[in-house]
Design an enzyme around this catalytic site. Structure first.
Site, short mmCIF file in Angstrom:
data_model
loop_
_atom_site.label_atom_id
_atom_site.label_comp_id
_atom_site.label_asym_id
_atom_site.label_seq_id
_atom_site.Cartn_x
_atom_site.Cartn_y
_atom_site.Cartn_z
N CYS A 69 62.63 57.76 42.73
CA CYS A 69 62.13 58.72 43.62
C CYS A 69 62.82 58.24 45.12
CB CYS A 69 60.70 58.68 43.85
SG CYS A 69 60.08 59.70 45.08
N HIS B 258 58.13 64.59 43.18
CA HIS B 258 57.70 63.55 42.17
C HIS B 258 56.12 63.42 42.25
CE1 HIS B 258 61.94 61.98 42.03
NE2 HIS B 258 61.35 61.91 40.84
N SER C 289 71.35 54.39 43.89
CA SER C 289 69.97 53.95 43.57
C SER C 289 69.77 52.65 42.86
CB SER C 289 69.35 55.11 42.40
OG SER C 289 69.51 56.45 42.95
#
Lengths: 373, 646
Positions: B390, B377, B334
Site C-alpha cells: 500500500c 486499501h 516498492s
C-alpha cells in the site's frame, strides 16, 4: 742444380724458417677449430691443409735450391704461363655462370690470380733491377711496368675479382714508389689513377661491388649483408676479451655467425678463441717475420734481390693489413685473405713460394753474382 | 770450421753501391711503416677486446642464446561444486617461419586451399609482420581443426617453412555463462604494458580485460617459464642451456553455483529479457547467482573484438556491455518499502498496530499522490501495507519520519554505497538526503519529494546487488555481509591460499523485533491471498519477498494507456526480491527485469525457478515422503470437511 756449397747452409736463416713454421702451425690449429666439426663428406680441411703445406714446402725447398738470379730468365715464360692460366680460368668461369675463378686440378682448385700476384712482384723486381734510372723513373720509363701490371689486372678485373686486382695495383705502386720515380711522374700518375678510379666506379664496378663499399660507409643500411659480416667479425674478436674463450670454444665461429670463418675471416676465430693476448702474440710473430723479411732485403747482395725481397714482403704485408683492417672493421669487405693464415690452397702455395724466394735471397746474400758462373 | 767460414764472409768487401744504399734507407722507412701499421692494428685490438670487450661479449651472448618464453597455463575457474567453468585447451595455429621457407608462393597457394582461405589474406598477414626478424614465426591462421592439423602434419614436406604452434586458449565449458563476471582475455595493449611488470609481460601476451580474468589476473596468470637455447646463425637450436618450467596459474573456485546460474540465465534469455538476477547466501554473503542480461558472447572478444561487433553492442538498447548486477542503477520502487517499514518501526513512527487509511490516494500540500490500487486499501496496518504494497501507508510513514531518517536506515541496510564485491565498476546507487540535494542542486529539499522517496521513487537508485544484500540483512536479522564470489584460490600444487571467510561489515542491533514484523509482511506478499507475489509461492518451502515496479518516466501521455502500448523503453522496471525458507532463511534472490512492468508477474517466477532449483533435493525428498505416506495409507480418505476449513 743442387751444387750447394757449405756457405749456403751456414747462411740458412733458421729464424726466418722458425717464424714461418710458427705461423703455419697457428694457422693449422685455428683452421682445425674453425672447421670443426668437419663436413661428413670429403676430406676434412685440416687434412687438406696438411697436404698443401707438404706441397708448399716442397716448392719452398725447390725455390731455395737455385740462385734467385735464375728468375731473371724464367720470368717471362712464367708470366706468359700465368696469363694463359688466367685466360683459361676466365673462360671456365664464364661457362660455370661467372662465379668460378679457379681451375680444377683434381687435388686442388688453382686460382691463377694468386700466383699472378707473386709473378708480378718477380716481373717488376726483374724489370726495375735491369733498368735502373738513377734520378728517378719518368713516365716513359714506366710504360713497360704499367703494361706488365695492366694485363693481369684487366684479366682479374674481368673475372671479376676486385680485391685481387686492386692488390696488383698496390704491388705496382709499392714497388714503383720504392725504386723512386720523378715528382712530375707522381702528379701525372695521380691524375690518371683518379680518372681511372672515377670511371671504374661509374662504369666498371658490378653493383654488388659498389654495394660492399657503400655498406661500409653506411653499415646500418644493410644489417644482414656485408655490414653484418663485419659486425659479426667485430663481435667475434671483441668478445674474446683479454684471454679469449679458449681453443675450440668460440661461439661466433662454431655457431656459424662468422661468415667465411676459415678463409677471409680466419683471424676472427683466432681473436675470439685466444683473446687480446693470443692476438698480440700472433701479430707480433707475423709482423716480426715481415720485418725480418725487410732485413733480408736490406742485406741482399744486389738490386734484384733487394727489390724481390721487398716486393714479397710488401705482397704479404698489404694483404695482411687489408685483411686485418677488414676483420677489425676499418675497411669494407674485400676478398683478400690473410696470407699463410686463411685457408686457401693457391694463396698458401704462392706465399710459401714467396717465402722460399726470400730464403733464397737470404742464403745467397754474400755470393757475388759471378758465383753463378 | 764455421768460424773460418765466417771470417771468410767478413772478408767479402761491402759493395759501394750508392743506389743500393738509397734503397736501404727506404727499407728503414718501410720498416717503420710496417711497425706503425702493427701498432695500429694492436691498438684496434685493444679497443675491441679490452675497452669494449664486455659489450661485444654481450652481443655474442645475445647472438647465440635465444630465450624463449613458455606461457604458463592460465588458472582454471570452477564453481562452488568444482564444476569447470573456464579451463584451457590447446589451440593449433599455423605459423610461417620465413627463414626456413622455400617456394613461398607455391606453399601459400597450397596452404590457402587446405585452410579454405584466400591467398591474399595469408599474404596480408605476412606483410603486416614484415620488419620482424625472419626467425620469428608469423601466425597465418589460428585454431585449425584436427583434420587440417592431421593433413598438414602428414604433408609437411610440401609446406616448407610452415609449422604448427600450440597455444593454450580459454575454453568456456558453459558458453557465455556469467560472462560479465568471468570476463575475457585480450592481447595486452600499450597502456597495460606500460603499467605491467616488464619481467612478467611482453608485447604479445594475453591479459585479463574484464571481469575476474582482469581482477584476478595475478592469481590466474602463473609464472612464465623460459628455455634458453644456443642457436646458430640460421636460428636453429643447437643445445638447451637452461629450462625453467612455467608455474601454472592458480585455480579459482567461485561461490557461484553453475546450476542456479544456468536457471537464472535461461529464464532471462526467454523473451530476451534485460536485467539482472542475484542470489546470495543469507548468512555468509556468498554469491550464488550473478547474472546480467543480455549476456555478452565471450568468443567475440577473444583475439580482439571486431569494430562491427563492438558497435552492435554499443547500439543495443538493452546495453549488454553493462554488468547490471552492480552497474545497473534503478529506482528500487516498492522493494524500498522494506526500508521505510523498518525505519518507521524502529523510530517509533508507527507500531505494529498503527493503522492508516488508504482511500487510494494521498494529498500532500496541493498535490495528490496515488496509491497503485486506485480503489484504495482501506484501513491497513504495517503487515498488510507490506503484503499489499500500500503506497498511501508508506507516504504517510515517510512524511512523518522525514527524508534524512529514511536515508539513515537505507544506508545502514547497505543502500547508497558500494557493497565492495569483487566486480568492476560497481555503482553506489543513490539515497538522497537534504544535504545531498543542497549540494547537488543548490536547492532546498521539498517535503513532497519525501513522499516519492518513501516508496523508492524520486531520486532513489539502487543496484540489484544492493537490494539483494538489504533483503539478506532483513532475513538474517540485521547482519550486513560483504558479498563475495571467490570461495577459494588453489595453488597449482593444491594448497589453498585464499579461503573464503564470511566478512561481516556491520550488524544492526536492537532491530530484531521490527525485522520480525517486516518479515511477517514479506511472507504475506508471497503466501497471503492478497499478496503481490503469489507467483513465487512454492509448495513446501515458505518464500518471503517483496515486489516492486520502478517508474522509468513520469509522463502524462502514458497515463491510462494500456501497458502493452507503452514503448518498451518507457515501461516500468519489474523488481522482485525474496528469501527462503521464511522461518530459517538460507538464500536471498533478487530479480530485476528492465521494463518488465510488474514484479509479481514478470520477476517473481524467475526467482521461483531459482529457488525451486536451490531446494530441489529437499522438495524431491518432501515429495517422496508424501508419496510414501500416501502409499502407506492408501485407503485413508480425505474428508471434504477438513480440506475446506478456511
Amino acid at each position: 742444380m743442387f751444387r750447394l756449397d757449405r756457405r749456403l747452409f751456414a747462411n740458412f736463416d733458421w729464424i726466418l724458417l722458425l717464424l714461418l713454421l710458427l705461423i703455419c702451425g697457428m694457422a693449422f690449429f685455428s683452421l682445425y677449430s674453425a672447421t670443426y666439426p668437419p663436413k661428413p663428406q670429403g676430406m676434412p680441411l685440416y687434412l687438406k691443409q696438411c697436404y698443401l703445406l707438404l706441397i708448399g714446402f716442397c716448392g719452398y725447398i725447390f725455390l731455395i735450391s737455385f740462385d734467385y738470379q735464375e728468375l731473371h730468365s724464367w720470368n717471362y715464360p712464367m708470366y706468359v704461363l700465368i696469363l694463359l692460366l688466367l685466360v683459361v680460368a676466365f673462360f671456365l668461369g664464364k661457362s660455370a655462370g661467372g662465379a668460378q675463378r679457379w681451375i680444377n686440378l683434381g687435388f686442388m682448385k688453382l686460382q691463377p690470380s694468386e700466383p699472378a700476384k707473386l709473378m708480378l712482384v718477380i716481373t717488376l723486381a726483374s724489370y726495375y733491377s735491369r733498368n735502373e734510372v738513377i734520378d728517378g723513373y719518368s713516365l716513359k720509363d714506366l710504360g713497360i711496368p704499367i703494361i706488365l701490371t695492366a694485363i693481369p689486372f684487366v684479366f682479374i678485373m674481368m673475372q671479376p675479382d676486385l680485391g685481387t686486382a686492386l692488390m696488383l695495383g698496390v704491388i705496382f705502386v709499392s714497388m714503383t714508389v720504392f725504386v723512386k720515380i720523378r715528382l712530375s711522374t707522381y702528379a701525372i700518375l695521380g691524375c690518371c689513377a683518379g680518372a681511372v678510379g672515377a670511371f671504374g666506379w661509374l662504369r666498371l664496378l658490378k653493383p654488388y661491388q659498389k654495394q660492399r663499399i657503400e655498406t661500409f660507409f653506411n653499415p646500418e643500411n644493410d644489417p644482414m649483408g656485408h655490414g653484418y659480416q663485419i659486425l659479426q667479425s667485430k663481435i667475434a674478436v671483441g668478445s674474446g676479451e683479454m684471454f679469449g674463450k679458449g681453443y675450440m670454444k668460440g661461439t661466433q665461429g662454431h655457431l656459424h655467425f662468422l661468415p667465411e670463418r676459415h678463409t677471409d675471416f680466419a683471424f676472427s676465430v683466432w681473436g675470439e678463441e685466444w683473446g687480446f693476448v693470443g692476438s698480440v702474440f700472433f701479430l707480433s710473430i707475423y709482423f716480426f717475420m715481415l720485418l725480418w723479411g725487410l732485413n733480408v732485403a736490406m742485406t741482399s747482395r744486389d738490386r734484384f734481390g733487394m727489390l724481390l725481397a721487398y716486393g714479397i714482403v710488401m705482397l704479404i704485408f698489404w694483404q695482411a693489413v687489408i685483411n686485418l683492417m677488414m676483420i677489425l672493421g676499418f675497411l669494407p669487405v674485400v676478398g683478400i685473405p690473410l696470407p699463410l693464415f686463411s685457408y686457401g690452397g693457391s694463396s698458401l702455395l704462392t706465399t710459401l713460394l714467396g717465402m722460399g724466394i726470400l730464403m733464397n735471397i737470404r742464403m745467397r746474400r754474400f755470393q757475388t753474382s759471378c758465383a753463378k758462373e | 770450421m764455421a768460424r773460418k767460414i765466417f771470417e771468410e764472409i767478413e772478408e767479402i768487401p761491402e759493395r759501394d753501391d750508392d743506389a743500393l744504399d738509397v734503397l736501404k734507407r727506404r727499407l728503414v722507412v718501410v720498416s717503420v711503416i710496417v711497425m706503425i701499421f702493427t701498432a695500429l692494428i694492436i691498438a684496434r685490438l685493444w679497443y675491441l677486446q679490452i675497452d669494449h670487450g664486455d659489450d661485444y661479449k654481450d652481443l655474442a651472448f645475445n647472438n647465440r642464446v635465444r630465450i624463449r618464453q613458455v606461457a604458463a597455463p592460465r588458472g582454471h575457474i570452477l564453481d562452488r561444486n568444482g564444476k569447470e567453468i573456464v579451463t584451457n585447451r590447446p589451440s593449433f595455429n599455423v605459423v610461417l617461419v620465413r627463414e626456413d621457407s622455400q617456394n613461398l608462393e607455391d606453399v601459400l597457394k597450397r596452404l590457402a586451399g587446405v585452410l579454405h582461405e584466400d591467398t591474399s589474406e595469408l599474404w596480408k598477414r605476412i606483410r603486416d609482420a614484415s620488419g620482424t626478424a625472419p626467425h620469428i614465426p608469423i601466425v597465418l591462421k589460428e585454431d585449425i581443426s584436427w583434420d587440417t592439423l592431421a593433413y598438414l602434419e602428414n604433408h609437411n614436406q610440401d609446406f616448407s617453412g610452415i609449422r604448427i604452434a600450440v597455444v593454450p586458449v580459454r575454453i568456456y565449458h558453459y558458453g557465455d555463462l556469467a560472462s560479465h563476471l568471468i570476463g575475457y582475455l585480450g592481447i595486452i595493449n600499450k597502456k597495460e604494458l606500460a603499467e605491467a611488470d616488464p619481467e612478467k609481460y611482453t608485447g604479445e601476451d594475453l591479459i585479463g580485460k574484464m571481469g575476474l580474468e582482469k581482477l584476478r589476473e595475478n592469481d590466474l596468470r602463473g609464472q612464465k617459464g623460459s628455455s634458453s637455447s644456443e642457436v646458430n646463425a640460421r636460428g636453429f637450436e643447437q643445445k638447451l642451456l637452461k629450462n625453467e618450467e612455467p608455474t601454472p596459474g592458480k585455480e579459482i573456485r567461485l561461490t557461484l553455483d553453475v546450476d542456479l546460474q544456468q536457471v537464472a540465465e535461461s529464464m532471462m534469455d526467454q523473451e530476451d529479457r534485460a536485467g539482472a538476477v542475484v542470489a546470495t547466501e543469507v548468512n555468509t554473503g556468498r554469491v550464488l547467482v550473478a547474472a546480467s542480461a543480455p549476456k555478452i558472447h565471450l568468443d567475440d572478444f577473444t583475439g580482439g573484438i571486431s569494430t562491427e561487433n563492438w558497435n552492435a553492442l554499443l547500439a543495443n538498447p538493452k546495453h549488454p556491455l553493462i554488468n547490471k548486477v552492480v552497474q545497473g542503477q534503478y529506482p528500487p520502487g516498492s522493494t524500498y518499502k522494506i526500508v521505510t517499514a523498518l525505519a518507521a518501526l524502529a523510530t517509533g513512527t508507527v507500531t505494529e498496530s498503527t493503522i492508516f487509511n488508504c482511500p487510494g490516494h494521498f494529498q500532500f500540500g496541493n498535490r495528490v499522490y496515488m496509491c497503485w490500487r486506485h480503489s484504495g486499501h482501506g484501513a491497513v496496518d504495517i503487515r498488510r501495507a507490506i503484503t499489499e504494497s500500500c503506497d498511501v501507508y508508506f507516504y504517510q510513514a515517510g512524511i512523518k519520519m522525514g527524508v534524512d531518517t529514511l536515508a539513515d536506515f537505507a544506508r545502514k541496510l547497505g543502500l547508497g554505497q558500494k557493497t565492495g564485491i569483487e566486480m568492476e565498476h560497481e555503482k553506489s546507487g543513490l539515497i538522497p538526503t537534504r544535504e545531498w540535494k543542497l549540494k547537488q542542486y543548490k536547492q532546498k529539499w521539498q517535503d513532497g519529494e519525501t513522499v516519492s522517496v518513501a516508496i523508492g521513487q524520486g531520486y532513489d537508485l539502487a543496484t540489484p546487488l544492493q537490494i539483494n544484500m538489504m533483503t539478506a540483512t532483513v532475513a538474517n536479522g540485521g547482519k550486513v555481509f560483504l558479498p563475495q564470489i571467490v570461495e577459494a584460490v588453489h595453488e597449482s600444487d593444491g594448497r589453498s591460499t585464499d579461503q573464503f571467510h564470511p566478512k561481516l561489515i556491520r550488524e544492526l542491533t536492537g532491530m530484531g523485533k521490527y525485522m520480525a514484523i517486516v518479515r511477517e509482511g514479506l511472507v504475506g506478499v508471497v503466501n497471503g491471498d492478497r499478496g503481490t507475489a503469489r507467483a513465487a509461492r512454492i509448495d513446501g518451502i515458505a518464500v518471503a519477498g517483496k515486489t516492486g515496479s520502478a517508474q522509468v518516466v513520469k509522463l502524462a501521455q502514458y497515463k491510462g494507456m494500456k501497458e502493452e502500448d507503452i514503448p518498451y523503453k518507457y515501461r516500468d522496471h519489474a523488481w522482485f526480491t525474496c528469501y527462503a525458507p521464511a522461518d530459517d532463511p538460507e538464500i536471498a534472490v533478487t530479480v530485476l527485469v528492465e521494463h518488465g512492468l510488474h514484479g509479481g508477474s514478470e520477476a517473481a517466477p524467475i526467482a521461483k525457478a531459482i529457488l525451486m532449483k536451490y531446494f530441489e533435493t529437499r522438495l524431491q525428498a518432501m515429495a517422496k515422503e508424501k508419496e510414501d505416506r500416501k502409499n502407506a495409507k492408501p485407503a485413508a480418505p480425505v474428508t471434504p470437511g477438513t480440506a475446506a476449513r478456511p
